[in-house]
Design a protein around this motif. Structure first.
Motif, PDB file in Angstrom:
ATOM      1  N   VAL A  59       0.841  -1.201   0.000  1.00  0.00           N
ATOM      2  CA  VAL A  59       0.000   0.000   0.000  1.00  0.00           C
ATOM      3  C   VAL A  59       0.883   1.260   0.000  1.00  0.00           C
ATOM      4  O   VAL A  59       0.615   2.218  -0.734  1.00  0.00           O
ATOM      5  N   CYS A  60       1.925   1.255   0.805  1.00  0.00           N
ATOM      6  CA  CYS A  60       2.841   2.397   0.828  1.00  0.00           C
ATOM      7  C   CYS A  60       3.554   2.551  -0.515  1.00  0.00           C
ATOM      8  O   CYS A  60       3.724   3.675  -1.013  1.00  0.00           O
ATOM      9  N   ALA A  61       3.980   1.437  -1.095  1.00  0.00           N
ATOM     10  CA  ALA A  61       4.648   1.495  -2.397  1.00  0.00           C
ATOM     11  C   ALA A  61       3.722   2.101  -3.447  1.00  0.00           C
ATOM     12  O   ALA A  61       4.163   2.876  -4.308  1.00  0.00           O
ATOM     13  N   ILE A  62       2.435   1.772  -3.389  1.00  0.00           N
ATOM     14  CA  ILE A  62       1.462   2.337  -4.325  1.00  0.00           C
ATOM     15  C   ILE A  62       1.366   3.849  -4.159  1.00  0.00           C
ATOM     16  O   ILE A  62       1.179   4.593  -5.130  1.00  0.00           O
ATOM     17  N   GLY A  63       1.507   4.323  -2.935  1.00  0.00           N
ATOM     18  CA  GLY A  63       1.392   5.758  -2.690  1.00  0.00           C
ATOM     19  C   GLY A  63       2.589   6.576  -3.131  1.00  0.00           C
ATOM     20  O   GLY A  63       2.462   7.794  -3.337  1.00  0.00           O
ATOM     21  N   VAL A  64       3.746   5.948  -3.307  1.00  0.00           N
ATOM     22  CA  VAL A  64       4.965   6.683  -3.650  1.00  0.00           C
ATOM     23  C   VAL A  64       4.831   7.444  -4.972  1.00  0.00           C
ATOM     24  O   VAL A  64       5.166   8.643  -5.040  1.00  0.00           O
ATOM     25  N   PRO A  65       4.383   6.832  -6.080  1.00  0.00           N
ATOM     26  CA  PRO A  65       4.278   7.589  -7.341  1.00  0.00           C
ATOM     27  C   PRO A  65       3.359   8.800  -7.251  1.00  0.00           C
ATOM     28  O   PRO A  65       3.640   9.847  -7.847  1.00  0.00           O
ATOM     29  N   PHE A  66       2.262   8.690  -6.492  1.00  0.00           N
ATOM     30  CA  PHE A  66       1.323   9.802  -6.392  1.00  0.00           C
ATOM     31  C   PHE A  66       1.882  10.930  -5.527  1.00  0.00           C
ATOM     32  O   PHE A  66       1.700  12.108  -5.838  1.00  0.00           O
ATOM     33  N   ALA A  67       2.553  10.576  -4.422  1.00  0.00           N
ATOM     34  CA  ALA A  67       3.167  11.604  -3.587  1.00  0.00           C
ATOM     35  C   ALA A  67       4.233  12.359  -4.379  1.00  0.00           C
ATOM     36  O   ALA A  67       4.356  13.591  -4.274  1.00  0.00           O
ATOM     37  N   ALA A  68       4.995  11.624  -5.185  1.00  0.00           N
ATOM     38  CA  ALA A  68       6.010  12.270  -6.036  1.00  0.00           C
ATOM     39  C   ALA A  68       5.338  13.187  -7.061  1.00  0.00           C
ATOM     40  O   ALA A  68       5.815  14.297  -7.337  1.00  0.00           O
ATOM     41  N   HIS A  69       4.240  12.723  -7.637  1.00  0.00           N
ATOM     42  CA  HIS A  69       3.521  13.536  -8.634  1.00  0.00           C
ATOM     43  C   HIS A  69       3.064  14.856  -8.036  1.00  0.00           C
ATOM     44  O   HIS A  69       3.287  15.928  -8.619  1.00  0.00           O
ATOM     45  N   TYR A  70       2.431  14.810  -6.874  1.00  0.00           N
ATOM     46  CA  TYR A  70       1.912  16.039  -6.274  1.00  0.00           C
ATOM     47  C   TYR A  70       3.030  16.947  -5.771  1.00  0.00           C
ATOM     48  O   TYR A  70       2.890  18.173  -5.783  1.00  0.00           O
ATOM     49  N   ALA A  71       4.132  16.362  -5.334  1.00  0.00           N
ATOM     50  CA  ALA A  71       5.268  17.171  -4.909  1.00  0.00           C
ATOM     51  C   ALA A  71       5.854  17.941  -6.094  1.00  0.00           C
ATOM     52  O   ALA A  71       6.106  19.155  -6.007  1.00  0.00           O
ATOM     53  N   TYR A  72       6.063  17.255  -7.202  1.00  0.00           N
ATOM     54  CA  TYR A  72       6.607  17.925  -8.387  1.00  0.00           C
ATOM     55  C   TYR A  72       5.600  18.915  -8.972  1.00  0.00           C
ATOM     56  O   TYR A  72       5.982  19.978  -9.472  1.00  0.00           O
TER      57      TYR A  72
END
Length: 303
Positions: free
Chosen positions: A62-75
């Motif tokens: 579940v955490c691994a799934i969240g990594v791409p989205f957190a990176a997207h919103y940060a950028y």
């Protein structure tokens, strides 16, 4: 979804670092715990947190799934000139949650998701991401001595790991069940791990319970979600939407890989996220088509 994954990761990190289980105080009337084994297990000398999920493996995925989205919103916030600190913090917490789960599925998922992102990102962002990942590992090594070595040993001693041997030992009995009911399977929910042993492979479990037809449907589900996101990335003129589509592809690739390393659909949080991602990909494609009614075929857009 990304913020809530960050909350789950934070709860898991408290379980790992301080042995403080916040789930003991999350007693909601009418609801029950998702696991009877407790939310904190152990591996080597470390605690394995589950956050609010049913198992540390599910927590890590579940955490691994969240990594791409957190990176997207940060950028996205950074490139829009907005304050991005909260999103970078969210990304760090989620990534740390995936690591401290001490789960092979989570580590492999993050590597695959990261590879998908690196392929789709610009050269500048790739360099930044690789430097950030290296710094993240250095900080973890300093803050939690022995953690990186434990993660390395999970893969270095994989041939001698009892958990891996236990999984493969059940393949013979699964093969017998498949031979008896190869088309539609023996029935959903009828292969009980308490009786036959855990398969820890959703594709194999689907094949046993739903046959080859069920397996084809499951694979089609994953491919349909990734195709929808890939279609968005190919036809959308908006770079932010294209980057979001790339994050959806990366997250769904993590799900597809996780289905091969543990029984994904046996866990409620991972199951819910799976269908949310597929549905979000389809919704995004419909939204892009509605905003851009005259679009070229996919192959022309890619070319």
């Amino acid at each position: 979804m990304t913020v809530l994954i960050g909350v789950v990761a934070f709860i898991g990190f408290l379980q790992f670092a301080l042995a403080f289980d916040l789930t003991k105080y999350l007693a909601v009337p009418g609801l029950r715990p998702v696991t009877d084994d407790g939310f904190v297990l152990e591996r080597a000398t470390f605690r394995r947190p589950a956050g609010t999920t049913g198992h540390p493996i599910e927590f890590g995925v579940v955490c691994a799934i969240g990594v791409p989205f957190a990176a997207h919103y940060a950028y996205r916030a950074k490139e829009a000139g907005q304050k991005a600190g909260k999103w970078w913090l969210c990304l760090a917490i989620i990534a740390a949650g995936a690591v401290v789960s001490l789960s092979r599925s989570a580590i492999l998922g993050m590597c695959l998701g990261g590879l998908v992102l690196l392929i789709g990102w610009t050269g500048k962002r790739r360099v930044q991401a690789l430097i950030a990942a290296a710094g993240f590992l250095v900080v973890l090594r300093l803050v939690v001595p022995g953690l990186i070595g434990t993660l390395y040993s999970l893969f270095d001693n994989i041939s001698e790991d009892p958990s891996i041997e236990g999984r493969t030992d059940d393949y013979e009995s699964a093969g017998e069940q498949i031979a008896k009911h190869y088309l539609l399977g023996r029935g959903n929910g009828t292969y009980l791990s308490e009786k036959y042993g855990p398969l820890d492979n959703q594709y194999l479990g689907t094949l046993v319970q739903n046959g080859y037809i069920g397996l084809i449907v499951l694979v089609f589900l994953f491919l349909a979600g990734m195709y929808s996101a890939a279609r968005v990335r190919a036809i959308s003129p908006d770079p932010v939407v294209r980057d979001l589509a790339l994050s959806l592809i990366a997250a769904q690739s993590i799900v597809a890989l996780g289905a091969a390393t543990f029984d994904l659909l046996w866990f409620s949080t991972a199951t819910g996220l799976t269908f949310v991602l597929v549905g979000a990909s389809g919704a995004l494609l419909r939204a892009v088509k509605a905003q851009n009614p005259v679009l070229p075929p996919m192959w022309e857009a890619v070319r």
